[in-house]
Design an enzyme around this catalytic site. Structure first.
Site, short mmCIF file in Angstrom:
data_model
loop_
_atom_site.label_atom_id
_atom_site.label_comp_id
_atom_site.label_asym_id
_atom_site.label_seq_id
_atom_site.Cartn_x
_atom_site.Cartn_y
_atom_site.Cartn_z
N LYS A 191 20.22 -20.05 73.30
CA LYS A 191 20.34 -18.89 72.40
C LYS A 191 21.24 -17.80 73.01
O LYS A 191 21.71 -17.94 74.13
CB LYS A 191 18.94 -18.33 72.07
CG LYS A 191 17.98 -19.39 71.53
CD LYS A 191 18.39 -19.96 70.17
CE LYS A 191 17.72 -21.29 69.86
NZ LYS A 191 16.32 -21.23 69.50
C1 LIG Z 1 15.12 -21.90 68.96
C2 LIG Z 1 14.54 -21.73 67.62
C3 LIG Z 1 13.15 -21.62 67.42
C4 LIG Z 1 12.13 -21.81 68.51
O1 LIG Z 1 12.33 -21.04 69.63
P1 LIG Z 1 11.69 -21.50 71.06
O2 LIG Z 1 11.93 -20.31 71.91
O3 LIG Z 1 12.44 -22.71 71.49
O4 LIG Z 1 10.25 -21.76 70.84
C5 LIG Z 1 12.69 -21.39 66.13
N1 LIG Z 1 13.55 -21.27 65.10
C6 LIG Z 1 14.88 -21.41 65.24
C7 LIG Z 1 15.77 -21.26 64.05
C8 LIG Z 1 15.42 -21.65 66.51
O5 LIG Z 1 16.74 -21.81 66.65
#
Ligand SMILES: *Cc1c(COP(=O)(O)O)cnc(C)c1O
Length: 398
Positions: A191
């Site tokens: 991210k």
């Molecule tokens: C990464 C992501 C999640 C989950 O996040 P984590 O930190 O991996 O639990 C949920 N929704 C979307 C759209 C994501 O890209």
């Protein structure tokens, strides 16, 4: 090898983590509230609650809404499974909505169509996903949820730094919650900023912020004015709160972020303006080179949105016309040092959800899924890397 996404961690980030490791508090120290305050200020929300992952943040939002078995929520079928799973943790049923085939985003029309399939009275919330980092039309979708008297939650895991229209002539930044109840972020390494694992929820509602903070920490209440077991809580002689006392009135979890992670998050957040600039520059470079991909491939339409801080660079490829399967294209790219990925398989096609409910054909999502391929996109890429990706891809596609 150019992966489809990758973190940027530098010596300053590492030093911030090491400082915490040399100190007394590895968790529940000063770093978490400092990270929360800095994050809240960046997105312009009064409250930000840090937690252990984006998934935990989604679950906490569902708990704060009080979702229960029998309730229903709407989730776009093009997202990571966690967006739907969080409602299932509370026993609520998921109704999947379609997306625009060229942007991957839910629209007011696809949300309304899903609302027509829901049971009046059971529908409690709509989740939207700012897929790839481009904002959905929050103004129109929020007027639907407001009229229906239900909650709106933004899965903003892709869209830290993205601007959107609150109303004509007035822009907000995703996470300010000007039009929604909660916005949820992830700090997974792919991210925009990372804490290893980690998440954040923002809100404007002080009561909800309190519920989120409690549910993150076992449901424990530490403020004496809220305790109900007075005889256990207070000294019978002087009426002072007992120093060991804590009280649990609701179920909660251990969804805390550590101080080690928060220190990394705070250091990364300081670099966010730089990451944002870099992502915009690389996106512009991809846009300029996209014509070279030929008639069978183009960038997802949301990549054209100049206010978006993109998390993913998605190409839409007509594999049938190219005469290659997606698997063949991915393997040929990999052989030439280019990673790619598919975001996402429509959630309603997962066996777990198929067994639970029949979802009608969602043609926009199918058309998006059939064509999408995420290309390398992260701040440490160079402009030449973008050119390499585009020329190799156009070569592979013939
Ligand atoms: C990464 C992501 C999640 C989950 O996040 P984590 O930190 O991996 O639990 C949920 N929704 C979307 C759209 C994501 O890209």
């Amino acid at each position: 090898m150019l992966p489809y996404a990758r973190q940027s961690v530098d010596e300053e980030d590492i030093a911030a983590v090491v400082r915490v490791l040399h100190g007394d508090l590895l968790t529940t120290g000063p770093e978490v509230p400092a990270f929360e305050a800095a994050f809240a200020e960046y997105v312009g929300a009064p409250y930000a609650i840090a937690c252990s992952s984006g998934t935990a943040a989604l679950h906490l939002a569902c708990l704060a809404l009080g979702l229960e078995p029998g309730d229903q929520v709407i989730v776009p079928t093009i997202s990571f499974v966690a967006t739907a799973n969080c409602a299932r943790y509370c026993g609520a049923d998921v109704i999947f909505c379609d997306v625009d085939p060229d942007s991957g985003l839910a629209t007011a029309e696809t949300v309304r169509e899903a609302m027509d399939r829901a049971d009046h009275g059971k529908l409690k919330a709509v989740f939207v996903v700012h897929m790839t980092g481009a904002a959905v039309d929050l103004a129109r979708i929020s007027s639907l949820t407001k009229n229906a008297g239900i909650a709106l939650i933004e899965d903003a895991c892709h869209s830290l730094g993205t601007r959107y229209d609150i109303e004509p002539g007035r822009q907000g930044i995703v996470g300010d919650c000007a039009l929604s109840d909660f916005a949820v972020f992830s700090f997974h390494p792919v991210k925009t900023i990372t804490t290893g694992e980690g998440g954040m929820i923002t809100t404007r509602d002080p009561k909800a912020a309190e519920r989120l903070a409690r549910a993150r920490n076992h449901g424990l209440i530490r403020s004496p004015e809220d305790w109900v077991e007075k005889s256990m809580a207070f000294d019978p002689v002087d009426g002072e709160p007992n120093p060991w006392f804590y009280e649990q009135q609701d179920i909660g979890y251990n969804y805390r972020l550590t101080d080690i992670q928060a220190a990394l998050g705070r250091s990364q957040l300081r670099k966010l303006p730089m990451f944002v600039d870099r992502r915009r520059q690389l996106a512009a470079r991809y846009r300029r080179q996209a014509a070279s991909l030929g008639p069978c491939a183009r960038l997802v339409s949301s990549a054209q949105n100049p206010d978006a801080v993109l998390h993913l660079m998605v190409a839409l490829i007509d594999f049938e016309n190219v005469g290659l399967t997606r698997r063949e294209v991915m393997l040929r790219l990999r052989d030439r040092g280019i990673g790619s990925q598919v975001h996402y398989i429509p959630i309603h096609r997962q066996p777990y959800y198929r067994e639970r409910s029949a979802t009608p054909d969602l043609p926009g999502a199918s058309r998006y899924y059939d064509r999408c391929l995420s290309l390398p996109f992260y701040p440490d890429m160079t402009a030449d890397d973008v050119s390499t990706v585009c020329s190799v891809l156009s070569d592979v596609l013939g």
